[in-house]
Design a protein around this motif. Structure first.
Motif, mmCIF file in Angstrom:
data_model
loop_
_atom_site.group_PDB
_atom_site.id
_atom_site.type_symbol
_atom_site.label_atom_id
_atom_site.label_comp_id
_atom_site.label_asym_id
_atom_site.label_seq_id
_atom_site.Cartn_x
_atom_site.Cartn_y
_atom_site.Cartn_z
ATOM 1 N N PHE A 69 0.840 -1.198 0.000
ATOM 2 C CA PHE A 69 0.000 0.000 0.000
ATOM 3 C C PHE A 69 0.879 1.253 0.000
ATOM 4 O O PHE A 69 1.621 1.507 0.944
ATOM 5 C CB PHE A 69 -0.932 0.012 1.216
ATOM 6 N N ASN A 70 0.798 1.999 -1.091
ATOM 7 C CA ASN A 70 1.454 3.295 -1.205
ATOM 8 C C ASN A 70 0.503 4.235 -1.929
ATOM 9 O O ASN A 70 -0.662 3.876 -2.179
ATOM 10 C CB ASN A 70 2.796 3.173 -1.935
ATOM 11 N N PHE A 71 0.990 5.392 -2.276
ATOM 12 C CA PHE A 71 0.106 6.389 -2.897
ATOM 13 C C PHE A 71 -0.525 5.851 -4.182
ATOM 14 O O PHE A 71 -1.735 5.989 -4.407
ATOM 15 C CB PHE A 71 0.888 7.670 -3.189
ATOM 16 N N ASN A 72 0.275 5.215 -5.032
ATOM 17 C CA ASN A 72 -0.242 4.717 -6.314
ATOM 18 C C ASN A 72 -1.268 3.607 -6.123
ATOM 19 O O ASN A 72 -2.295 3.563 -6.823
ATOM 20 C CB ASN A 72 0.911 4.221 -7.188
ATOM 21 N N SER A 73 -1.002 2.701 -5.176
ATOM 22 C CA SER A 73 -1.946 1.600 -4.954
ATOM 23 C C SER A 73 -3.256 2.104 -4.348
ATOM 24 O O SER A 73 -4.335 1.616 -4.693
ATOM 25 C CB SER A 73 -1.314 0.533 -4.062
ATOM 26 N N TYR A 74 -3.160 3.082 -3.434
ATOM 27 C CA TYR A 74 -4.384 3.680 -2.897
ATOM 28 C C TYR A 74 -5.182 4.352 -4.011
ATOM 29 O O TYR A 74 -6.412 4.235 -4.081
ATOM 30 C CB TYR A 74 -4.047 4.711 -1.819
ATOM 31 N N LEU A 75 -4.477 5.067 -4.881
ATOM 32 C CA LEU A 75 -5.137 5.770 -5.977
ATOM 33 C C LEU A 75 -5.850 4.782 -6.893
ATOM 34 O O LEU A 75 -7.004 4.992 -7.293
ATOM 35 C CB LEU A 75 -4.098 6.575 -6.766
ATOM 36 N N LYS A 76 -5.189 3.678 -7.201
ATOM 37 C CA LYS A 76 -5.780 2.665 -8.078
ATOM 38 C C LYS A 76 -6.967 1.982 -7.403
ATOM 39 O O LYS A 76 -8.032 1.807 -8.023
ATOM 40 C CB LYS A 76 -4.726 1.626 -8.450
ATOM 41 N N ALA A 77 -6.810 1.613 -6.131
ATOM 42 C CA ALA A 77 -7.887 0.915 -5.412
ATOM 43 C C ALA A 77 -9.123 1.788 -5.282
ATOM 44 O O ALA A 77 -10.250 1.351 -5.556
ATOM 45 C CB ALA A 77 -7.395 0.485 -4.034
ATOM 46 N N PHE A 78 -8.932 3.042 -4.878
ATOM 47 C CA PHE A 78 -10.080 3.932 -4.710
ATOM 48 C C PHE A 78 -10.699 4.293 -6.052
ATOM 49 O O PHE A 78 -11.909 4.504 -6.161
ATOM 50 C CB PHE A 78 -9.668 5.194 -3.956
ATOM 51 N N GLY A 79 -9.873 4.340 -7.100
ATOM 52 C CA GLY A 79 -10.416 4.578 -8.434
ATOM 53 C C GLY A 79 -11.325 3.448 -8.874
ATOM 54 O O GLY A 79 -12.395 3.671 -9.448
ATOM 55 N N ILE A 80 -10.899 2.203 -8.587
ATOM 56 C CA ILE A 80 -11.722 1.032 -8.916
ATOM 57 C C ILE A 80 -13.067 1.102 -8.200
ATOM 58 O O ILE A 80 -14.116 0.775 -8.777
ATOM 59 C CB ILE A 80 -10.968 -0.263 -8.543
ATOM 60 N N LEU A 81 -13.069 1.541 -6.947
ATOM 61 C CA LEU A 81 -14.303 1.603 -6.169
ATOM 62 C C LEU A 81 -15.190 2.774 -6.583
ATOM 63 O O LEU A 81 -16.419 2.656 -6.620
ATOM 64 C CB LEU A 81 -13.985 1.701 -4.676
ATOM 65 N N LEU A 82 -14.580 3.899 -6.906
ATOM 66 C CA LEU A 82 -15.364 5.094 -7.202
ATOM 67 C C LEU A 82 -16.126 4.987 -8.521
ATOM 68 O O LEU A 82 -17.189 5.603 -8.675
ATOM 69 C CB LEU A 82 -14.450 6.324 -7.232
ATOM 70 N N ILE A 83 -15.611 4.215 -9.474
ATOM 71 C CA ILE A 83 -16.312 4.081 -10.766
ATOM 72 C C ILE A 83 -17.703 3.477 -10.586
ATOM 73 O O ILE A 83 -18.705 4.081 -10.996
ATOM 74 C CB ILE A 83 -15.463 3.258 -11.757
ATOM 75 N N PRO A 84 -17.841 2.281 -9.975
ATOM 76 C CA PRO A 84 -19.203 1.750 -9.780
ATOM 77 C C PRO A 84 -20.039 2.581 -8.815
ATOM 78 O O PRO A 84 -21.257 2.691 -9.000
ATOM 79 C CB PRO A 84 -18.959 0.337 -9.235
ATOM 80 N N ILE A 85 -19.412 3.172 -7.792
ATOM 81 C CA ILE A 85 -20.178 4.006 -6.857
ATOM 82 C C ILE A 85 -20.831 5.164 -7.591
ATOM 83 O O ILE A 85 -22.029 5.446 -7.418
ATOM 84 C CB ILE A 85 -19.265 4.530 -5.727
#
Length: 476
Positions: A137-153
């Motif tokens: 978990f670093n800045f890039n992984s957080y960005l990717k993970a939250f991006g994956i979640l925000l699209i369907p939300i």
């Protein structure tokens, strides 16, 4: 013969729990639809008959899943997710609106919600992302993970399906299991507390209390580091700015100024000084406390705006009824009131199968879908509802136990995603049925009537059951 109960193969305990929930759920759907005055004991037009068909479809899907190679689910993760996202976009354009939410595809007599399959796609993608070699978990992984979640939300919110959008926040739990910082979960809890407090009270008061608590915490942090002067200056500066802003707004009497501006202004002044001193004195905890402070202030400030301008009228009414701000027993509060009457009338042992009067007289709307739990309460009583809760808890514990035994990170993360999704549905559905949460249209897994939900839940579970058959392998 291998006597090890965890030998390679199908976990029959989870399969039996699944079958028990599906069968008992169908019995209660039958009870919710049964009409003692008609001579037709079994009707092909009834919901219980349609649910039988969906049970059959789900079992066929389960059989197909169990025949494929476990590694296939890793390979198709992004494809599955992408297709489900495309379906969410298409349903916005050509979908059917049901109960104010444009989230259904209607294909003749068959309707289904693509959001049910997006949960599976999201679980697969999150699992694949975190199972990559060297993941951390670093800045890039957080960005990717939250991006994956925000699209369907975002897409589900555009469908006006707030309840389904909330489900995607449960993916933070598997991330936490894999090493996500605790601060994100703390921020989530803080956001919930501040939002609820702002709905029940004036947001300016909530923001003021939050500012006071965290000012004391920052002062204490400086004091422990031997910098008591910085702590005193921070506290005094916060009080002085608050008093100055309050005095200014009072005498100007300008309607453009909101009471919330006072704690915001004081927090800004305090933050500039405290942040500067934290870098000079090397006190990183102060920066964390400031992060909590601003997260709480923003949530409190935004809650009122979202409540008034984003939520639609019936959602606002349900929230107000839940918190006792208003009463509407014959309107928005009707379903919950009738549900409570049905559950309460069941007593300890219930009225008996097919003997529920609230059920037979159709007092509870959506009794076979969102409010199926009250059918259990009326006909099976406290003993039946308690037994059902125990079965669900055994189901969740078994999934987590299976997840912890996986050698593959992909399988473990996916197992925790499955457990989190099921638990969210279980907790929210029962809580809204007994009046502890607003009604947001969340089905009870394997119990509520609905083809797409049963199909989606069955696929979600048995992909993990299949992965578990290869628990000793590294699936990537």
């Amino acid at each position: 013969m291998n006597n090890n109960p965890y030998h390679k193969g199908v976990d029959w305990t989870i399969v039996l729990l699944y079958l028990a929930l599906v069968i008992f759920g169908w019995c209660n759907i039958y009870a919710a639809n049964f009409n003692p005055e008609t001579k037709v004991f079994f009707s092909v037009d009834a919901e219980y008959f349609k649910q039988m068909i969906w049970i059959g479809v789900s079992l066929v899907s389960v059989g197909i899943i169990m025949l494929v190679d476990s590694k296939l689910f890793v390979e198709i993760a992004y494809i599955f997710f992408s297709v489900s996202i495309v379906l969410l976009i298409v349903v916005l354009l050509v979908g059917k609106e049901v109960n104010g939410a444009k989230s259904w595809f209607s294909l003749g007599p068959v309707s289904f919600q693509p959001v049910e399959f997006t949960k599976i796609g999201t679980a697969l993608v999150i699992s694949r992302m975190m199972s990559r070699y060297g993941f951390q978990f670093n800045f890039n992984s957080y960005l990717k993970a939250f991006g994956i979640l925000l699209i369907p939300i975002a897409l589900v919110l555009l469908q006006n399906d707030t309840g389904s959008a909330l489900i995607y926040f449960v993916f933070l739990l598997p991330m936490y299991r894999e090493g996500m910082t605790t601060h994100i979960l703390v921020l989530g809890v803080l956001a919930i507390i501040c939002a609820i407090a702002s709905l029940l009270s004036d947001s300016a008061i909530v923001m003021g209390i939050l500012l006071l608590i965290l000012t004391i915490a920052i002062h204490h942090t400086f004091y422990k580091k031997g910098d008591s002067i910085d702590g005193i200056i921070t506290t005094i500066g916060c009080l002085v700015v608050s008093a100055a802003l309050g005095t200014f707004f009072y005498f100007t009497n300008d309607s453009r100024f909101l009471p919330e501006y006072i704690p915001l202004g004081a927090a800004f002044a305090m933050s500039v000084f405290a942040l500067t001193r934290s870098f000079i004195r090397r006190v990183p905890r102060v920066r964390i406390l400031l992060m909590y402070l601003w997260a709480g202030l923003v949530i409190s400030f935004a809650t009122g705006f979202i409540f008034e301008n984003v939520l639609i009228e019936h959602q606002r009414t349900r929230i107000n009824i839940l918190f006792g701000v208003e009463e509407d027993p014959l309107g928005a509060g009707y379903n919950v009131n009738q549900s409570l009457i049905a559950i309460g009338s069941g007593g300890a042992l219930g009225k008996g199968f097919l003997e529920g009067t609230q059920t037979k007289l159709n007092f509870v709307p959506k009794q076979s879908t969102d409010f199926i739990f009250c059918t259990v309460g009326e006909e099976w009583g406290f003993l039946g509802t308690a037994g059902l809760v125990v079965v669900y808890l055994a189901f969740f514990i078994r999934i987590i136990s299976m997840a912890e035994k996986q050698h593959s990170v992909f399988s473990r993360v996916y197992g925790y995603c499955v457990a989190s999704i099921f638990f969210f549905h279980f907790a929210v559905n029962i809580c809204m049925t007994i009046g502890l949460m607003p009604v947001i249209g969340i089905p009870l897994p394997f119990f509520s009537y609905g083809g797409s939900s049963l199909w989606g839940f069955s696929m979600l579970l048995f992909i993990f059951v299949k992965l578990d058959t290869d628990r000793n392998e590294l699936i990537r």
